[in-house]
Design a protein around this motif. Structure first.
Motif, PDB file in Angstrom:
ATOM      1  N   MET A 177       0.829  -1.191   0.000  1.00  0.00           N
ATOM      2  CA  MET A 177       0.000   0.000   0.000  1.00  0.00           C
ATOM      3  C   MET A 177       0.877   1.259   0.000  1.00  0.00           C
ATOM      4  SD  MET A 177      -3.066   1.044   0.089  1.00  0.00           S
ATOM      5  CE  MET A 177      -4.470   1.404   1.038  1.00  0.00           C
ATOM      6  N   LEU A 178       1.929   1.227   0.785  1.00  0.00           N
ATOM      7  CA  LEU A 178       2.832   2.370   0.874  1.00  0.00           C
ATOM      8  C   LEU A 178       3.525   2.642  -0.462  1.00  0.00           C
ATOM      9  CD1 LEU A 178       4.119   4.522   2.675  1.00  0.00           C
ATOM     10  CD2 LEU A 178       5.866   2.864   3.251  1.00  0.00           C
ATOM     11  N   VAL A 179       3.922   1.589  -1.135  1.00  0.00           N
ATOM     12  CA  VAL A 179       4.594   1.750  -2.435  1.00  0.00           C
ATOM     13  C   VAL A 179       3.649   2.391  -3.445  1.00  0.00           C
ATOM     14  CG1 VAL A 179       5.629   0.512  -4.366  1.00  0.00           C
ATOM     15  CG2 VAL A 179       6.157  -0.166  -2.027  1.00  0.00           C
ATOM     16  N   ALA A 180       2.388   2.005  -3.435  1.00  0.00           N
ATOM     17  CA  ALA A 180       1.418   2.590  -4.369  1.00  0.00           C
ATOM     18  C   ALA A 180       1.250   4.084  -4.117  1.00  0.00           C
ATOM     19  CB  ALA A 180       0.080   1.880  -4.235  1.00  0.00           C
ATOM     20  N   ILE A 181       1.231   4.484  -2.860  1.00  0.00           N
ATOM     21  CA  ILE A 181       1.087   5.902  -2.533  1.00  0.00           C
ATOM     22  C   ILE A 181       2.327   6.681  -2.939  1.00  0.00           C
ATOM     23  CG2 ILE A 181       0.861   7.529  -0.616  1.00  0.00           C
ATOM     24  CD1 ILE A 181      -0.862   5.365   0.761  1.00  0.00           C
ATOM     25  N   VAL A 182       3.488   6.125  -2.656  1.00  0.00           N
ATOM     26  CA  VAL A 182       4.736   6.814  -2.990  1.00  0.00           C
ATOM     27  C   VAL A 182       4.907   6.931  -4.496  1.00  0.00           C
ATOM     28  CG1 VAL A 182       7.248   6.626  -2.854  1.00  0.00           C
ATOM     29  CG2 VAL A 182       5.857   6.201  -0.837  1.00  0.00           C
ATOM     30  N   MET A 183       4.601   5.890  -5.232  1.00  0.00           N
ATOM     31  CA  MET A 183       4.744   5.939  -6.688  1.00  0.00           C
ATOM     32  C   MET A 183       3.769   6.937  -7.304  1.00  0.00           C
ATOM     33  SD  MET A 183       7.265   4.172  -7.540  1.00  0.00           S
ATOM     34  CE  MET A 183       7.065   4.072  -9.294  1.00  0.00           C
ATOM     35  N   SER A 184       2.570   7.026  -6.754  1.00  0.00           N
ATOM     36  CA  SER A 184       1.603   8.004  -7.259  1.00  0.00           C
ATOM     37  C   SER A 184       2.097   9.421  -7.026  1.00  0.00           C
ATOM     38  CB  SER A 184       0.251   7.807  -6.580  1.00  0.00           C
ATOM     39  OG  SER A 184      -0.242   6.526  -6.878  1.00  0.00           O
ATOM     40  N   ALA A 185       2.741   9.654  -5.904  1.00  0.00           N
ATOM     41  CA  ALA A 185       3.303  10.974  -5.625  1.00  0.00           C
ATOM     42  C   ALA A 185       4.470  11.273  -6.559  1.00  0.00           C
ATOM     43  CB  ALA A 185       3.757  11.057  -4.180  1.00  0.00           C
ATOM     44  N   ALA A 186       5.242  10.275  -6.916  1.00  0.00           N
ATOM     45  CA  ALA A 186       6.381  10.471  -7.816  1.00  0.00           C
ATOM     46  C   ALA A 186       5.917  10.807  -9.227  1.00  0.00           C
ATOM     47  CB  ALA A 186       7.259   9.230  -7.824  1.00  0.00           C
ATOM     48  N   VAL A 187       4.783  10.300  -9.628  1.00  0.00           N
ATOM     49  CA  VAL A 187       4.248  10.594 -10.960  1.00  0.00           C
ATOM     50  C   VAL A 187       3.953  12.085 -11.086  1.00  0.00           C
ATOM     51  CG1 VAL A 187       2.259  10.232 -12.469  1.00  0.00           C
ATOM     52  CG2 VAL A 187       3.326   8.299 -11.350  1.00  0.00           C
ATOM     53  N   VAL A 188       3.446  12.683 -10.034  1.00  0.00           N
ATOM     54  CA  VAL A 188       3.086  14.094 -10.062  1.00  0.00           C
ATOM     55  C   VAL A 188       4.315  14.975 -10.255  1.00  0.00           C
ATOM     56  CG1 VAL A 188       2.072  15.952  -8.694  1.00  0.00           C
ATOM     57  CG2 VAL A 188       1.061  13.690  -8.651  1.00  0.00           C
ATOM     58  N   VAL A 189       5.450  14.587  -9.693  1.00  0.00           N
ATOM     59  CA  VAL A 189       6.656  15.401  -9.765  1.00  0.00           C
ATOM     60  C   VAL A 189       7.184  15.506 -11.189  1.00  0.00           C
ATOM     61  CG1 VAL A 189       9.038  15.569  -8.955  1.00  0.00           C
ATOM     62  CG2 VAL A 189       7.244  14.910  -7.380  1.00  0.00           C
ATOM     63  N   MET A 190       6.953  14.524 -12.017  1.00  0.00           N
ATOM     64  CA  MET A 190       7.456  14.557 -13.395  1.00  0.00           C
ATOM     65  C   MET A 190       6.629  15.458 -14.307  1.00  0.00           C
ATOM     66  SD  MET A 190      10.156  12.916 -13.457  1.00  0.00           S
ATOM     67  CE  MET A 190      10.434  12.922 -15.204  1.00  0.00           C
ATOM     68  N   ASN A 191       5.565  16.043 -13.807  1.00  0.00           N
ATOM     69  CA  ASN A 191       4.718  16.921 -14.590  1.00  0.00           C
ATOM     70  C   ASN A 191       5.441  18.238 -14.868  1.00  0.00           C
ATOM     71  OD1 ASN A 191       2.634  18.464 -15.612  1.00  0.00           O
ATOM     72  ND2 ASN A 191       1.135  17.622 -14.192  1.00  0.00           N
ATOM     73  N   PRO A 192       5.427  18.739 -16.089  1.00  0.00           N
ATOM     74  CA  PRO A 192       6.149  19.977 -16.394  1.00  0.00           C
ATOM     75  C   PRO A 192       5.557  21.217 -15.741  1.00  0.00           C
ATOM     76  CG  PRO A 192       4.962  19.223 -18.313  1.00  0.00           C
ATOM     77  CD  PRO A 192       4.829  18.156 -17.269  1.00  0.00           C
ATOM     78  N   VAL A 193       4.323  21.167 -15.269  1.00  0.00           N
ATOM     79  CA  VAL A 193       3.751  22.324 -14.590  1.00  0.00           C
ATOM     80  C   VAL A 193       3.933  22.239 -13.077  1.00  0.00           C
ATOM     81  CG1 VAL A 193       2.115  22.860 -16.415  1.00  0.00           C
ATOM     82  CG2 VAL A 193       1.449  21.299 -14.615  1.00  0.00           C
ATOM     83  N   HIS A 194       4.509  21.174 -12.586  1.00  0.00           N
ATOM     84  CA  HIS A 194       4.879  21.058 -11.175  1.00  0.00           C
ATOM     85  C   HIS A 194       6.155  21.859 -10.952  1.00  0.00           C
ATOM     86  CE1 HIS A 194       6.564  19.065  -7.576  1.00  0.00           C
ATOM     87  NE2 HIS A 194       5.295  18.926  -7.253  1.00  0.00           N
ATOM     88  N   ILE A 195       6.443  22.243  -9.727  1.00  0.00           N
ATOM     89  CA  ILE A 195       7.604  23.081  -9.449  1.00  0.00           C
ATOM     90  C   ILE A 195       8.911  22.410  -9.882  1.00  0.00           C
ATOM     91  CG2 ILE A 195       7.891  22.291  -7.064  1.00  0.00           C
ATOM     92  CD1 ILE A 195       8.443  25.848  -8.281  1.00  0.00           C
ATOM     93  N   ALA A 196       9.020  21.108  -9.718  1.00  0.00           N
ATOM     94  CA  ALA A 196      10.247  20.410 -10.129  1.00  0.00           C
ATOM     95  C   ALA A 196      10.398  20.441 -11.651  1.00  0.00           C
ATOM     96  CB  ALA A 196      10.238  18.974  -9.622  1.00  0.00           C
ATOM     97  N   GLY A 197       9.320  20.209 -12.365  1.00  0.00           N
ATOM     98  CA  GLY A 197       9.367  20.266 -13.822  1.00  0.00           C
ATOM     99  C   GLY A 197       9.667  21.675 -14.319  1.00  0.00           C
ATOM    100  N   ALA A 198       9.099  22.668 -13.641  1.00  0.00           N
ATOM    101  CA  ALA A 198       9.365  24.054 -14.024  1.00  0.00           C
ATOM    102  C   ALA A 198      10.834  24.408 -13.806  1.00  0.00           C
ATOM    103  CB  ALA A 198       8.471  24.990 -13.233  1.00  0.00           C
ATOM    104  N   LEU A 199      11.428  23.902 -12.737  1.00  0.00           N
ATOM    105  CA  LEU A 199      12.841  24.158 -12.483  1.00  0.00           C
ATOM    106  C   LEU A 199      13.728  23.492 -13.529  1.00  0.00           C
ATOM    107  CD1 LEU A 199      12.987  23.858  -8.604  1.00  0.00           C
ATOM    108  CD2 LEU A 199      13.302  25.924  -9.979  1.00  0.00           C
ATOM    109  N   ILE A 200      13.357  22.301 -13.946  1.00  0.00           N
ATOM    110  CA  ILE A 200      14.117  21.614 -14.984  1.00  0.00           C
ATOM    111  C   ILE A 200      14.069  22.407 -16.289  1.00  0.00           C
ATOM    112  CG2 ILE A 200      14.166  19.551 -16.453  1.00  0.00           C
ATOM    113  CD1 ILE A 200      13.170  17.984 -13.982  1.00  0.00           C
TER     114      ILE A 200
END
Length: 64
Positions: free
Chosen positions: A1-24
């Motif tokens: 269950m924990l892995v599913a939650i963590v992986m779902s959160a990691a998917v969001v970070v790869m979005n170009p409109v997320h702060i991490a994607g904008a910094l890249i």
């Protein structure tokens, strides 16, 4: 269950409109920014389609 939650959160970070994607994108060369945006967008859509199914398979294998 924990892995599913963590992986779902990691998917969001790869979005170009997320702060991490904008910094890249902001740190990319001027000529490569548009291509970088499209690449990150494709990666985020791909991960959105693949990760939930992968996590479901992992959950089935873990309980079986």
């Amino acid at each position: 269950m924990l892995v599913a939650i963590v992986m779902s959160a990691a998917v969001v970070v790869m979005n170009p409109v997320h702060i991490a994607g904008a910094l890249i994108i902001a740190n990319a060369e001027e000529s490569r920014r548009e291509r970088m945006f499209r690449d990150l967008l494709v990666i985020s859509f791909s991960l959105t389609a693949v990760v939930p199914g992968l996590m479901a398979v992992m959950a089935i294998l873990a309980t079986g």
